[in-house]
Design a protein around this motif. Structure first.
Motif, PDB file in Angstrom:
ATOM      1  N   SER A  95      -2.062 -15.684  -6.157  1.00 28.48           N
ATOM      2  CA  SER A  95      -2.061 -14.527  -4.629  1.00 28.48           C
ATOM      3  C   SER A  95      -0.925 -13.262  -5.731  1.00 28.48           C
ATOM      4  CB  SER A  95      -1.508 -15.712  -3.965  1.00 28.48           C
ATOM      5  OG  SER A  95      -2.259 -16.221  -3.763  1.00 28.48           O
ATOM      6  N   PHE A  96      -0.161 -13.817  -6.493  1.00 25.21           N
ATOM      7  CA  PHE A  96       0.931 -13.016  -6.298  1.00 25.21           C
ATOM      8  C   PHE A  96       0.789 -11.366  -6.792  1.00 25.21           C
ATOM      9  CE2 PHE A  96       4.685 -11.467  -9.383  1.00 25.21           C
ATOM     10  CZ  PHE A  96       5.501 -10.914  -7.800  1.00 25.21           C
ATOM     11  N   LEU A  97       0.155 -12.479  -7.711  1.00 20.97           N
ATOM     12  CA  LEU A  97      -0.582 -11.224  -8.826  1.00 20.97           C
ATOM     13  C   LEU A  97      -1.623  -9.939  -8.366  1.00 20.97           C
ATOM     14  CD1 LEU A  97      -0.884 -12.933 -12.863  1.00 20.97           C
ATOM     15  CD2 LEU A  97       0.406 -11.863 -11.601  1.00 20.97           C
ATOM     16  N   LYS A  98      -2.448 -10.577  -7.846  1.00 21.32           N
ATOM     17  CA  LYS A  98      -3.657  -9.848  -6.617  1.00 21.32           C
ATOM     18  C   LYS A  98      -2.664  -9.361  -6.006  1.00 21.32           C
ATOM     19  CE  LYS A  98      -7.209 -13.232  -7.317  1.00 21.32           C
ATOM     20  NZ  LYS A  98      -7.977 -14.805  -5.550  1.00 21.32           N
ATOM     21  N   ALA A  99      -1.458  -9.828  -5.535  1.00 26.25           N
ATOM     22  CA  ALA A  99      -0.979  -8.658  -4.527  1.00 26.25           C
ATOM     23  C   ALA A  99      -0.617  -7.479  -5.281  1.00 26.25           C
ATOM     24  CB  ALA A  99      -0.074  -9.240  -3.362  1.00 26.25           C
ATOM     25  N   ILE A 100       0.101  -8.015  -6.446  1.00 30.94           N
ATOM     26  CA  ILE A 100       0.502  -6.479  -6.451  1.00 30.94           C
ATOM     27  C   ILE A 100      -0.044  -6.053  -7.806  1.00 30.94           C
ATOM     28  CG2 ILE A 100       2.865  -7.943  -6.397  1.00 30.94           C
ATOM     29  CD1 ILE A 100       2.811  -8.220  -9.868  1.00 30.94           C
ATOM     30  N   SER A 101      -1.306  -5.966  -7.971  1.00 33.53           N
ATOM     31  CA  SER A 101      -2.477  -5.614  -8.263  1.00 33.53           C
ATOM     32  C   SER A 101      -3.177  -4.030  -8.406  1.00 33.53           C
ATOM     33  CB  SER A 101      -3.708  -6.517  -9.071  1.00 33.53           C
ATOM     34  OG  SER A 101      -4.591  -6.828  -7.502  1.00 33.53           O
ATOM     35  N   HIS A 102      -2.895  -3.522  -7.059  1.00 32.20           N
ATOM     36  CA  HIS A 102      -2.586  -2.450  -7.355  1.00 32.20           C
ATOM     37  C   HIS A 102      -1.738  -1.591  -7.640  1.00 32.20           C
ATOM     38  CE1 HIS A 102      -3.875   0.604  -3.955  1.00 32.20           C
ATOM     39  NE2 HIS A 102      -4.977   0.482  -4.324  1.00 32.20           N
ATOM     40  N   GLU A 103      -2.052  -0.288  -7.947  1.00 38.05           N
ATOM     41  CA  GLU A 103      -1.514   1.148  -8.380  1.00 38.05           C
ATOM     42  C   GLU A 103      -0.418   1.098  -7.113  1.00 38.05           C
ATOM     43  OE1 GLU A 103      -0.913   5.576  -9.280  1.00 38.05           O
ATOM     44  OE2 GLU A 103      -2.868   4.305 -10.399  1.00 38.05           O
ATOM     45  N   GLY A 104      -1.186   1.155  -5.988  1.00 38.13           N
ATOM     46  CA  GLY A 104      -0.150   2.063  -4.749  1.00 38.13           C
ATOM     47  C   GLY A 104       0.581   0.551  -4.439  1.00 38.13           C
ATOM     48  N   ARG A 105       0.634  -0.928  -4.205  1.00 37.42           N
ATOM     49  CA  ARG A 105       1.255  -1.801  -3.904  1.00 37.42           C
ATOM     50  C   ARG A 105       2.460  -2.099  -4.914  1.00 37.42           C
ATOM     51  NH1 ARG A 105      -3.008  -3.851  -2.277  1.00 37.42           N
ATOM     52  NH2 ARG A 105      -3.791  -5.452  -4.078  1.00 37.42           N
ATOM     53  N   LEU A 106       1.743  -1.690  -6.473  1.00 41.81           N
ATOM     54  CA  LEU A 106       2.760  -2.107  -7.692  1.00 41.81           C
ATOM     55  C   LEU A 106       4.340  -0.881  -7.078  1.00 41.81           C
ATOM     56  CD1 LEU A 106       3.911  -3.145  -9.656  1.00 41.81           C
ATOM     57  CD2 LEU A 106       2.358  -1.870 -10.986  1.00 41.81           C
ATOM     58  N   MET A 107       3.791   0.836  -6.645  1.00 42.85           N
ATOM     59  CA  MET A 107       4.942   1.818  -6.752  1.00 42.85           C
ATOM     60  C   MET A 107       5.531   1.742  -5.671  1.00 42.85           C
ATOM     61  SD  MET A 107       4.781   3.224  -9.205  1.00 42.85           S
ATOM     62  CE  MET A 107       5.547   5.072  -8.474  1.00 42.85           C
ATOM     63  N   ILE A 108       4.883   0.744  -4.510  1.00 41.60           N
ATOM     64  CA  ILE A 108       6.106   1.158  -3.115  1.00 41.60           C
ATOM     65  C   ILE A 108       7.026   0.097  -3.586  1.00 41.60           C
ATOM     66  CG2 ILE A 108       5.858  -0.341  -1.170  1.00 41.60           C
ATOM     67  CD1 ILE A 108       3.656   1.234  -0.439  1.00 41.60           C
ATOM     68  N   LEU A 109       6.579  -1.390  -4.398  1.00 43.64           N
ATOM     69  CA  LEU A 109       7.459  -2.264  -4.715  1.00 43.64           C
ATOM     70  C   LEU A 109       8.825  -1.468  -5.879  1.00 43.64           C
ATOM     71  CD1 LEU A 109       5.518  -5.225  -5.385  1.00 43.64           C
ATOM     72  CD2 LEU A 109       6.969  -5.230  -3.066  1.00 43.64           C
ATOM     73  N   CYS A 110       8.049  -0.825  -6.711  1.00 45.78           N
ATOM     74  CA  CYS A 110       8.807  -0.258  -7.256  1.00 45.78           C
ATOM     75  C   CYS A 110      10.255   0.794  -6.608  1.00 45.78           C
ATOM     76  CB  CYS A 110       8.810   1.058  -7.998  1.00 45.78           C
ATOM     77  SG  CYS A 110       7.555   0.144  -9.759  1.00 45.78           S
ATOM     78  N   HIS A 111       9.925   1.203  -5.198  1.00 47.64           N
ATOM     79  CA  HIS A 111      10.756   2.148  -4.579  1.00 47.64           C
ATOM     80  C   HIS A 111      11.218   1.417  -3.653  1.00 47.64           C
ATOM     81  CE1 HIS A 111       8.742   5.911  -5.739  1.00 47.64           C
ATOM     82  NE2 HIS A 111       8.142   5.633  -5.361  1.00 47.64           N
ATOM     83  N   LEU A 112      11.277   0.197  -3.493  1.00 49.04           N
ATOM     84  CA  LEU A 112      11.934  -0.729  -2.945  1.00 49.04           C
ATOM     85  C   LEU A 112      13.009  -1.814  -2.834  1.00 49.04           C
ATOM     86  CD1 LEU A 112       9.163  -2.346  -0.024  1.00 49.04           C
ATOM     87  CD2 LEU A 112      10.310  -0.387   0.290  1.00 49.04           C
ATOM     88  N   VAL A 113      12.788  -1.495  -5.010  1.00 53.51           N
ATOM     89  CA  VAL A 113      13.937  -1.985  -5.420  1.00 53.51           C
ATOM     90  C   VAL A 113      14.761  -1.609  -5.166  1.00 53.51           C
ATOM     91  CG1 VAL A 113      14.787  -2.131  -8.135  1.00 53.51           C
ATOM     92  CG2 VAL A 113      12.538  -3.169  -7.163  1.00 53.51           C
TER      93      VAL A 113
END
Length: 112
Positions: free
Chosen positions: A27-45
């Motif tokens: 479930s975690f990997l599916k949630a981060i598997s989209h480029e947009g979601r991954l980039m959002i997480l990168c910015h929120l770091v």
């Protein structure tokens, strides 16, 4: 801590625990598997950001950013906070950052 060794004489309880953990990881990997979601997480770091800030950072429309934030929120990876009309998001815990560090090591480190 190494990977679990699955073997024939494993108890049903032990196997069930591994399956449960695999479901959570999937479930975690599916949630981060989209480029947009991954980039959002990168910015929120780097810290909490408003939806408007994320729109600008991603050069994306509000609807697209909101849709990806909704999925990340559903998976428990981000936490929203409302201040007036603005909604701010931050990482829910350190799991996304640890994952991003692994992704960086695997895919980006040589390029920078």
């Amino acid at each position: 801590m190494g990977l679990p060794a699955i073997h024939e004489d494993m108890s049903d309880d032990e196997l069930d625990k591994i399956v449960d953990k695999a479901t959570i990881a999937s479930s975690f990997l599916k949630a981060i598997s989209h480029e947009g979601r991954l980039m959002i997480l990168c910015h929120l770091v780097t810290g909490e950001k408003s939806v408007t800030e994320l729109e600008e950072l991603l050069s994306a429309r509000q609807a697209a950013v909101s849709q990806q934030l909704s999925r990340l929120r559903l998976e428990g990876l981000v936490i929203p906070r409302r201040e007036g009309k603005a909604i701010y998001y931050r990482l829910a815990d350190d799991k996304p950052q640890k994952m991003l560090e692994c992704v960086y090591e695997l895919f980006c480190k040589e390029d920078v």
